[in-house]
Scaffold this active site. Structure first.
Site, PDB file in Angstrom:
ATOM      1  N   CYS A 122       8.244   3.797  -2.672  1.00 30.94           N
ATOM      2  CA  CYS A 122       8.410   4.773  -1.600  1.00 30.94           C
ATOM      3  C   CYS A 122       8.922   4.082  -0.340  1.00 30.94           C
ATOM      4  O   CYS A 122       8.358   3.068   0.095  1.00 30.94           O
ATOM      5  CB  CYS A 122       7.075   5.461  -1.318  1.00 30.94           C
ATOM      6  SG  CYS A 122       7.140   6.619   0.075  1.00 30.94           S
ATOM      7  N   CYS A 155       5.985   4.152   2.506  1.00 23.94           N
ATOM      8  CA  CYS A 155       4.732   3.382   2.481  1.00 23.94           C
ATOM      9  C   CYS A 155       4.686   2.269   1.433  1.00 23.94           C
ATOM     10  O   CYS A 155       3.664   1.618   1.282  1.00 23.94           O
ATOM     11  CB  CYS A 155       3.555   4.320   2.266  1.00 23.94           C
ATOM     12  SG  CYS A 155       3.491   5.050   0.605  1.00 23.94           S
ATOM     13  N   CYS A 168      14.304  14.006 -10.221  1.00 24.21           N
ATOM     14  CA  CYS A 168      15.562  13.908  -9.490  1.00 24.21           C
ATOM     15  C   CYS A 168      15.220  13.473  -8.061  1.00 24.21           C
ATOM     16  O   CYS A 168      14.716  14.270  -7.278  1.00 24.21           O
ATOM     17  CB  CYS A 168      16.262  15.263  -9.525  1.00 24.21           C
ATOM     18  SG  CYS A 168      17.934  15.238  -8.908  1.00 24.21           S
ATOM     19  N   CYS A 184       5.283  11.356  -2.594  1.00 23.52           N
ATOM     20  CA  CYS A 184       4.422  10.179  -2.682  1.00 23.52           C
ATOM     21  C   CYS A 184       2.982  10.610  -2.428  1.00 23.52           C
ATOM     22  O   CYS A 184       2.687  11.282  -1.451  1.00 23.52           O
ATOM     23  CB  CYS A 184       4.870   9.153  -1.643  1.00 23.52           C
ATOM     24  SG  CYS A 184       3.779   7.728  -1.505  1.00 23.52           S
TER      25      CYS A 184
END
Length: 165
Positions: A83, A86, A154, A131
Site C-alpha cells: 500500500c 501505509c 483491478c 487497505c
C-alpha cells in the site's frame, strides 16, 4: 469528503448510508485487526502532505487513475506490492497477471490485508476494496479473473509501491 446528493440517494436506496460512508466497516475482520492503527488517525491535511497528488486522490477520495498509465503494468520482477499509504503488503508478484484492462491486476490478495465495501458511485453495485490498515482505496474486485480464484483485483497503480524480493 462531502457526499453528493446523487451518492446519498443511491446509498439510501441500497439500504442505508453505511454502505457509502463506511460506518459498517466495524464488522470487517480485516479492518478490526488494524482498528488502533495510527494511520487511521491521520487528518486529510496530513494525508495530502504525505502523498503525491494522484495517490492522494485515489487512496483518500476513491479516484481512479487513467488506464495504461501505471509503471507497475510492466513490473514483472519477483516481490511484493504494498500500500502506498501505509506500506502494508497487499499482493505478491506471483499473483499478478495481464488482464488487458490498463490497470495492474491480481487474482488473489494477502489474507487479512484488504477490506471490502459496496460501491454505488456509478449507479450499479460494485465491490470496492481498500487497505485494511489505512483504509486507502485500492480498486475494485470482479469475478472475471483467471484460475484458481476467478477473481480480478483491478488496482490503481498509484495506490501501490513495489518492493523487489
Amino acid at each position: 469528503m462531502t457526499p453528493t446528493r446523487r451518492a446519498l440517494l443511491l446509498s439510501v436506496a441500497a439500504g442505508g448510508i453505511g454502505l457509502m460512508t463506511g460506518s459498517a466497516r466495524a464488522s470487517d475482520p480485516a479492518e478490526r485487526a488494524y482498528a488502533s492503527s495510527p494511520f487511521r488517525r491521520l487528518t486529510d491535511a496530513q494525508w495530502r502532505q504525505r502523498l503525491a497528488p494522484a495517490s492522494y486522490n485515489v487512496l483518500r477520495h476513491e479516484g481512479t487513475e487513467y488506464p495504461g498509465t501505471s509503471a507497475l503494468l510492466n513490473e514483472h520482477r519477483r516481490g511484493t506490492f504494498i500500500c502506498m499509504g501505509c506500506d502494508l503488503p497487499l499482493f505478491r508478484s506471483d499473483w499478478k497477471y495481464e488482464s488487458h484492462t490498463g490497470w495492474p491486476s491480481f487474482y488473489t490478495a494477502i489474507a487479512g490485508a484488504l477490506g471490502r465495501k459496496t460501491d454505488l458511485a456509478i449507479g450499479i453495485p460494485r465491490t470496492e476494496y481498500h487497505c485494511a490498515r489505512c483504509l486507502g482505496h485500492q480498486g475494485h474486485v470482479f469475478d472475471d479473473g483467471p484460475r484458481p480464484t476467478g477473481l480480478r483485483y483491478c488496482n490503481n497503480g498509484v495506490a501501490l509501491k513495489f518492493v523487489a524480493a
